[in-house]
Motif scaffolding. Structure first.
Motif, PDB file in Angstrom:
ATOM      1  N   TRP A   1       0.823  -1.126  -0.145  1.00  0.00           N
ATOM      2  CA  TRP A   1      -0.136  -0.005  -0.244  1.00  0.00           C
ATOM      3  C   TRP A   1       0.983   1.227  -0.138  1.00  0.00           C
ATOM      4  O   TRP A   1       0.827   2.072  -0.777  1.00  0.00           O
ATOM      5  N   GLY A   2       1.896   1.168   0.654  1.00  0.00           N
ATOM      6  CA  GLY A   2       2.891   2.244   1.004  1.00  0.00           C
ATOM      7  C   GLY A   2       3.586   2.444  -0.498  1.00  0.00           C
ATOM      8  O   GLY A   2       3.668   3.487  -1.023  1.00  0.00           O
ATOM      9  N   GLN A   3       3.800   1.369  -1.135  1.00  0.00           N
ATOM     10  CA  GLN A   3       4.743   1.365  -2.455  1.00  0.00           C
ATOM     11  C   GLN A   3       3.491   2.282  -3.639  1.00  0.00           C
ATOM     12  O   GLN A   3       4.111   2.539  -4.435  1.00  0.00           O
ATOM     13  N   PHE A   4       2.491   1.594  -3.389  1.00  0.00           N
ATOM     14  CA  PHE A   4       1.390   2.370  -4.252  1.00  0.00           C
ATOM     15  C   PHE A   4       1.541   3.941  -4.134  1.00  0.00           C
ATOM     16  O   PHE A   4       1.491   4.726  -5.187  1.00  0.00           O
ATOM     17  N   GLY A   5       1.345   4.359  -3.009  1.00  0.00           N
ATOM     18  CA  GLY A   5       1.537   5.643  -2.517  1.00  0.00           C
ATOM     19  C   GLY A   5       2.620   6.119  -2.922  1.00  0.00           C
ATOM     20  O   GLY A   5       2.597   7.430  -3.862  1.00  0.00           O
ATOM     21  N   LEU A   6       3.661   5.447  -3.183  1.00  0.00           N
ATOM     22  CA  LEU A   6       5.180   6.068  -3.528  1.00  0.00           C
ATOM     23  C   LEU A   6       5.119   6.340  -4.972  1.00  0.00           C
ATOM     24  O   LEU A   6       5.494   7.396  -5.475  1.00  0.00           O
ATOM     25  N   LEU A   7       4.474   5.254  -5.698  1.00  0.00           N
ATOM     26  CA  LEU A   7       4.530   5.350  -7.092  1.00  0.00           C
ATOM     27  C   LEU A   7       3.487   6.527  -7.610  1.00  0.00           C
ATOM     28  O   LEU A   7       3.944   7.318  -8.431  1.00  0.00           O
ATOM     29  N   VAL A   8       2.306   6.741  -6.806  1.00  0.00           N
ATOM     30  CA  VAL A   8       1.601   7.833  -7.453  1.00  0.00           C
ATOM     31  C   VAL A   8       2.264   9.331  -7.009  1.00  0.00           C
ATOM     32  O   VAL A   8       2.300   9.996  -8.096  1.00  0.00           O
ATOM     33  N   VAL A   9       3.020   9.113  -6.078  1.00  0.00           N
ATOM     34  CA  VAL A   9       3.596  10.603  -5.524  1.00  0.00           C
ATOM     35  C   VAL A   9       4.636  10.847  -6.616  1.00  0.00           C
ATOM     36  O   VAL A   9       4.851  11.955  -7.149  1.00  0.00           O
ATOM     37  N   LEU A  10       5.683   9.692  -6.825  1.00  0.00           N
ATOM     38  CA  LEU A  10       6.592  10.090  -7.930  1.00  0.00           C
ATOM     39  C   LEU A  10       5.955  10.280  -9.225  1.00  0.00           C
ATOM     40  O   LEU A  10       6.747  11.305  -9.948  1.00  0.00           O
ATOM     41  N   SER A  11       4.944   9.611  -9.538  1.00  0.00           N
ATOM     42  CA  SER A  11       4.369   9.996 -11.047  1.00  0.00           C
ATOM     43  C   SER A  11       4.070  11.361 -11.158  1.00  0.00           C
ATOM     44  O   SER A  11       4.067  12.193 -11.773  1.00  0.00           O
ATOM     45  N   PHE A  12       3.387  11.920  -9.983  1.00  0.00           N
ATOM     46  CA  PHE A  12       2.977  13.261  -9.731  1.00  0.00           C
ATOM     47  C   PHE A  12       4.317  14.307  -9.871  1.00  0.00           C
ATOM     48  O   PHE A  12       4.269  15.392 -10.810  1.00  0.00           O
ATOM     49  N   LEU A  13       5.226  13.952  -9.067  1.00  0.00           N
ATOM     50  CA  LEU A  13       6.492  14.589  -9.239  1.00  0.00           C
ATOM     51  C   LEU A  13       7.034  14.777 -10.532  1.00  0.00           C
ATOM     52  O   LEU A  13       7.162  15.920 -11.076  1.00  0.00           O
ATOM     53  N   ILE A  14       6.951  13.505 -11.355  1.00  0.00           N
ATOM     54  CA  ILE A  14       7.552  13.443 -12.727  1.00  0.00           C
ATOM     55  C   ILE A  14       6.610  14.468 -13.536  1.00  0.00           C
ATOM     56  O   ILE A  14       7.193  15.386 -14.289  1.00  0.00           O
ATOM     57  N   LEU A  15       5.294  14.474 -13.203  1.00  0.00           N
ATOM     58  CA  LEU A  15       4.549  15.321 -14.160  1.00  0.00           C
ATOM     59  C   LEU A  15       4.643  16.851 -13.783  1.00  0.00           C
ATOM     60  O   LEU A  15       4.603  17.447 -14.788  1.00  0.00           O
ATOM     61  N   ALA A  16       4.794  17.064 -12.728  1.00  0.00           N
ATOM     62  CA  ALA A  16       4.835  18.489 -12.199  1.00  0.00           C
ATOM     63  C   ALA A  16       6.483  18.897 -12.763  1.00  0.00           C
ATOM     64  O   ALA A  16       6.552  20.051 -13.486  1.00  0.00           O
ATOM     65  N   LEU A  17       7.427  18.176 -12.846  1.00  0.00           N
ATOM     66  CA  LEU A  17       8.832  18.515 -13.131  1.00  0.00           C
ATOM     67  C   LEU A  17       8.905  18.470 -14.752  1.00  0.00           C
ATOM     68  O   LEU A  17       9.439  19.492 -15.288  1.00  0.00           O
ATOM     69  N   PHE A  18       8.316  17.776 -15.487  1.00  0.00           N
ATOM     70  CA  PHE A  18       8.378  17.636 -17.069  1.00  0.00           C
ATOM     71  C   PHE A  18       7.118  18.277 -17.445  1.00  0.00           C
ATOM     72  O   PHE A  18       6.932  17.740 -18.592  1.00  0.00           O
ATOM     73  N   ALA A  19       6.388  18.990 -16.724  1.00  0.00           N
ATOM     74  CA  ALA A  19       5.014  19.365 -17.302  1.00  0.00           C
ATOM     75  C   ALA A  19       5.127  19.776 -18.614  1.00  0.00           C
ATOM     76  O   ALA A  19       4.296  19.616 -19.695  1.00  0.00           O
ATOM     77  N   PRO A  20       6.178  20.885 -18.933  1.00  0.00           N
ATOM     78  CA  PRO A  20       6.230  21.323 -20.656  1.00  0.00           C
ATOM     79  C   PRO A  20       6.245  20.099 -21.455  1.00  0.00           C
ATOM     80  O   PRO A  20       5.973  20.325 -22.609  1.00  0.00           O
ATOM     81  N   ALA A  21       7.369  19.365 -21.003  1.00  0.00           N
ATOM     82  CA  ALA A  21       7.609  18.351 -22.073  1.00  0.00           C
ATOM     83  C   ALA A  21       6.441  17.266 -22.361  1.00  0.00           C
ATOM     84  O   ALA A  21       6.421  16.902 -23.349  1.00  0.00           O
ATOM     85  N   VAL A  22       5.599  17.362 -21.436  1.00  0.00           N
ATOM     86  CA  VAL A  22       4.638  16.224 -21.824  1.00  0.00           C
ATOM     87  C   VAL A  22       3.360  16.847 -22.125  1.00  0.00           C
ATOM     88  O   VAL A  22       2.363  16.076 -22.875  1.00  0.00           O
ATOM     89  N   SER A  23       3.106  17.947 -22.253  1.00  0.00           N
ATOM     90  CA  SER A  23       2.146  18.723 -22.758  1.00  0.00           C
ATOM     91  C   SER A  23       2.017  18.740 -24.316  1.00  0.00           C
ATOM     92  O   SER A  23       2.982  18.896 -25.000  1.00  0.00           O
ATOM     93  N   PRO A  24       0.838  18.541 -24.906  1.00  0.00           N
ATOM     94  CA  PRO A  24       0.886  18.796 -26.472  1.00  0.00           C
ATOM     95  C   PRO A  24       1.086  19.994 -26.822  1.00  0.00           C
ATOM     96  O   PRO A  24       1.463  20.182 -27.943  1.00  0.00           O
ATOM     97  N   THR A  25       0.737  21.157 -26.049  1.00  0.00           N
ATOM     98  CA  THR A  25       1.226  22.592 -26.337  1.00  0.00           C
ATOM     99  C   THR A  25       1.751  23.278 -25.236  1.00  0.00           C
ATOM    100  O   THR A  25       1.933  22.823 -24.351  1.00  0.00           O
ATOM    101  N   SER A  26       2.254  24.521 -25.525  1.00  0.00           N
ATOM    102  CA  SER A  26       2.759  25.238 -24.425  1.00  0.00           C
ATOM    103  C   SER A  26       1.584  26.331 -23.923  1.00  0.00           C
ATOM    104  O   SER A  26       0.975  26.622 -24.511  1.00  0.00           O
ATOM    105  N   LEU A  27       1.802  26.676 -22.789  1.00  0.00           N
ATOM    106  CA  LEU A  27       0.969  27.562 -22.037  1.00  0.00           C
ATOM    107  C   LEU A  27       1.038  28.990 -22.766  1.00  0.00           C
ATOM    108  O   LEU A  27       0.046  29.606 -23.127  1.00  0.00           O
ATOM    109  N   GLU A  28       2.223  29.389 -23.240  1.00  0.00           N
ATOM    110  CA  GLU A  28       2.550  30.701 -24.020  1.00  0.00           C
ATOM    111  C   GLU A  28       1.884  30.508 -25.091  1.00  0.00           C
ATOM    112  O   GLU A  28       1.122  31.665 -25.508  1.00  0.00           O
ATOM    113  N   GLU A  29       2.064  29.496 -26.044  1.00  0.00           N
ATOM    114  CA  GLU A  29       1.371  29.621 -27.206  1.00  0.00           C
ATOM    115  C   GLU A  29      -0.321  29.437 -27.201  1.00  0.00           C
ATOM    116  O   GLU A  29      -0.974  29.938 -27.952  1.00  0.00           O
TER     117      GLU A  29
END
Lengths: 475, 340
Positions: free
Chosen positions: A148-176
């Motif tokens: 259960w804790g590992q599931f939590g860790l996985l979710v938290v890490l996925s959230f971290l990666i999403l936040a860190l690489f947000a511009p790279a995973v987005s189909p377009t940029s906020l600016e555009e």
């Protein structure tokens, strides 16, 4: 550590030469570090030049450095010409596939980096740490059996990666897509003229809105008329929802982390002081914490964010810095309450008396002989409170307070989508909400896992504290 | 230290807490960068507005030195002179506003405490008695997800589901269920005495109360599950079983009664969260209770009203705390003999 000494032999084959390379585990680990940094070196340089005052020429130079995992290297925007396929996208694949590919690559890269960190820890443990065993090892071992804790860790890490690489995973940029759609152009294939036309993103957005009627609806995983792919569909304004969700995770994470960091420092310091000195000082801190808690947190946050809305601090990160500060100043009592008990218990142990009679200054005793025992508890409650702060931030933005546009925020997305929930465009309010539930569940699960890893026996009193901690700001 | 002395000490300690909390509110309102009088008047672009600003400043005593202001503020609040509203309901007395808006929030809070108690605790006990079965996992996971759900989002989703309920549930929608009501809007509390009025008011508040109580429901489920688990492993349960106490009696008398001890303070502390949490739920469901009043006062710049409301909230939480301690001492006689 014994490195094999390279010797010069005339008849060495490539195979044996490779074997003689001085490749110890440590050097291999460092080599992997270099390999991991290489694809993203451009992004790092860009981050440095934009955040440090080095002048525009340096920024222009670093912008030229290619970044492997970016929209520029793996472009997902192209033109679909009937009969000829996709033009302008990565390898001529469809935008959906390109986007998915980039998402998978980013997550693979992120988890690879984390795995590298984990190997580094194991390496440190095996080769460099002088002690053969520490209490942390037992905790790690217990956590490795805690699904259960590992599931939590996985979710938290996925959230971290999403936040860190947000511009790279987005189909377009906020600016555009949001800030300046008028000066960004877009090429698309027009069915009526049969040619490739150019239009502004602004015009294209107006034509791909989601407003709950069949003609005006771009749902999740679909294309609009301008060959743009929207993984989560579009907003009522025609902007891409995924881009805003991905970038919105950044501000949630920023507020959560900053707030929890500040309140952890406050509560740890106060817990050490009240445990070490006790008596009147402890009573004073109890009163201070009770008084802070007697003000309903959400209402104080509303009050402070209105009162301080005209000041310079509200301008930092579109109000994010202010919110983080408010959550820290109103949230420390619950953390402090949770770790005061353990700190009191430790302070009654003989080693603290021994340290005192040995003549150590109080600060050193607290830091060296009490603090290490409460770090684990701090981690547990910090993880659980973080979920509460994320919910609180979203709730405030939902009310129209807190984070102001153009910075995207999950709560504001729910607010935007609310009138359309009963129509076809139900996705707008649903997706950010489901993500909040998943992320908060993840933080709670991680907290559970860490708690069980620290002490195997669950105490009810403990449970009580975590439970109230987890429901957080009541948003 | 005996129990009465312990309680007396708790009540005595509540006074500085109340004072500190009120002082913090004073600091935010009077020392903050937002001038209350300017917030009331809005943009000052004419001589009339300037004159009005000065008049209100005079009336609120903003020109006095800060320690005089503080003394006046505290004595006013502590003698229940809660002032009046300036912007949202100009000229109306705060006390009469409270009397007008309060009952709806209390009605909401009452059900928001009752629903979790009657759903969360039985589910938790059920899960605890069937530990590590699929039924236990289902109940536990429901509780976990329930706790992680933001109130405002759950409210929005529930509202959408209810308004589409006629198509989702075979013709009979929520609106026409038992009695004809609107989904959004404040409950009518004027005829609470009559059976029909009671049913109408209850039905109108149920969705909102369900949302507001959702987090508590998860908490109570989780806690009652652990409490039952703890008790069931105690020696006296084995003894009771060994002397042949029936299972029904064993659970009813020995397990549940003891499991309740840690739960009661939790229920009172839930009331705590409800005070602050009601804002979002009231706004979404269109219930014009105290939460909405506070929110409107804050966004419209009615700082004197918001400050007085905050004092009422502080008073409420402090009272809940004392009540919790009284309950604690009544239920668990050991308390007070050892320093807590």
């Amino acid at each position: 550590m014994s490195d094999p000494v390279p010797q010069h032999e005339p008849d060495s084959t490539p195979q044996s030469r490779l074997e003689r390379l001085p490749l110890t585990p440590t050097r291999a680990w460092v080599l992997v570090a270099v390999l991991l940094v290489l694809p993203q070196v451009g992004a790092l340089l860009q981050f440095l030049t934009t955040s440090l005052p080095v002048g525009s020429t340096a920024t222009q130079v670093t912008d030229q450095v290619p970044v492997l995992l970016s929209r520029e290297t793996i472009p997902n925007q192209g033109v679909h010409v009937p009969g000829e396929g996709w033009q302008g996208t990565f390898l001529g694949l469809s935008p959906a596939v390109v986007w998915l590919l980039r998402l998978v690559l980013v997550y693979a890269y992120g988890f690879l980096c984390l795995y590298w960190l984990w190997r580094g820890y194991l390496l440190y443990r095996a080769r460099y740490r002088t002690a053969s065993w520490t209490p942390l090892d037992d905790g790690v071992r217990r956590f490795r059996q805690h699904r259960w804790g590992q599931f939590g860790l996985l979710v938290v890490l996925s959230f971290l990666i999403l936040a860190l690489f947000a511009p790279a995973v987005s189909p377009t940029s906020l600016e555009e897509n949001v800030i300046d759609p008028n000066s960004n152009e877009l090429r698309y294939y027009d069915d009526t003229t049969g040619q490739i036309e150019t239009t502004t993103v602004f015009a294209a957005n107006l034509d791909s809105t989601s407003q709950g009627i069949p003609d005006r609806h771009i749902g999740p995983l679909s294309y609009d008329k301008y060959d743009r792919f929207h993984p989560f569909g579009t907003l009522p304004s025609g902007q891409d929802l995924f881009t805003q969700v991905a970038l919105g995770s950044r501000i949630s994470l920023f507020i959560g982390l900053v707030a929890i960091l500040i309140s952890s420092v406050i509560s740890a310091a106060l817990a050490l002081i009240s445990a070490y000195y006790g008596g009147w000082i402890d009573l004073g801190i109890v009163l201070l914490s009770d008084a802070t808690q007697s003000l309903p947190q959400l209402l104080v946050v509303i009050m402070l964010s209105v009162v301080l809305s005209q000041t310079w601090i509200a301008g930092l990160y579109n109000g994010g810095a202010l919110l983080a500060l408010i959550f820290a100043l109103t949230g420390w009592p619950s953390l402090w309450r949770a770790i005061r008990g353990p700190a009191l218990q430790v302070s009654e142990r003989t080693w603290v008396d021994a340290a005192d009679s040995y003549g150590l200054p109080p600060l050193t005793t607290m830091r060296r002989h009490i603090f290490p025992y409460i770090v684990g508890y701090l981690l547990v409650y910090a993880s659980m409170n973080l979920g509460g702060i994320i919910i609180g931030t979203a709730g405030l933005s939902f009310l129209g307070l807190g984070i102001s546009p153009p910075t995207p925020e999950w709560g504001r997305l729910v607010d935007v989508g609310q009138p359309l929930l009963t129509t076809e465009s139900w996705h707008i309010a649903t997706i950010p909400g489901v993500l909040i539930v998943i992320v908060v569940t993840g933080f709670n699960a991680l907290g559970d896992g860490v708690r069980d890893a620290i002490d195997a026996e669950t105490e009810l009193e403990n449970e009580e504290e975590t439970t109230t901690a987890a429901s957080g700001a009541g948003g | 230290m005996n129990r009465l002395l312990y309680l007396l000490k708790r009540i005595l300690l509540a006074i500085p807490v109340l004072l500190l909390g009120t002082t913090a509110t004073f600091a935010i309102i009077r020392l903050g960068p937002l001038n209350p009088a300017a917030a009331i008047v809005g943009p000052v672009n004419s001589a009339q507005a300037q004159e009005r600003l000065e008049r209100i400043e005079e009336q609120l005593g903003l020109n006095d030195p800060i320690h005089v202001q503080y003394a006046e503020y505290i004595t006013d609040l502590f003698t229940f002179d809660l002032g009046q509203s300036w912007v949202v309901y100009p000229g109306q007395d705060t006390v009469s506003l409270l009397a007008q808006f309060g009952p709806r929030t209390i009605w909401l809070g009452l059900w928001a405490v009752l629903i979790p108690v009657f759903i969360g605790i039985p589910l938790g006990i059920y899960a605890g008695l069937n530990v590590n079965t699929n039924r236990d996992y289902a109940a536990s996971i429901t509780g976990i997800v329930w706790r992680a759900m933001p109130n405002f989002w759950l409210a929005v989703i529930l509202l959408a589901l209810l308004s589409r309920s006629d198509t989702l549930f075979l013709g009979s929608g929520w609106e026409s269920f038992i009695i004809e009501t609107e989904i959004v809007g404040a409950p009518d509390l004027s005829s609470l005495g009559t059976p029909e009025g009671f049913v109408t008011a209850t039905k109108q508040i149920l969705p909102a109360a369900f949302v507001l109580g959702s987090a508590s429901m998860g908490n109570e489920l989780r806690l009652s599950r652990t409490a039952v688990l703890e008790i069931i492993n105690e020696d006296f349960i084995d003894t009771a079983q060994a002397v042949g106490v029936s299972r029904r009696r064993l659970i009813g008398k020995h397990v549940l009664r003891n499991a309740m001890i840690p739960l009661i303070p939790v229920i009172t502390s839930e009331a705590y969260i409800l005070v602050g949490g009601s804002v979002l739920v009231e706004v979404v469901f269109g219930i014009n209770g105290i939460g909405t009043l506070f929110f409107d006062a804050m966004t419209a710049g009615d700082l004197p009203l918001a400050g007085s409301l905050m004092f009422v909230f502080i008073l409420l939480t402090v009272c809940i705390n004392i009540m919790q301690d009284i309950l604690y001492t009544l239920i668990d006689p050991r308390i007070g003999y050892e320093e807590r």
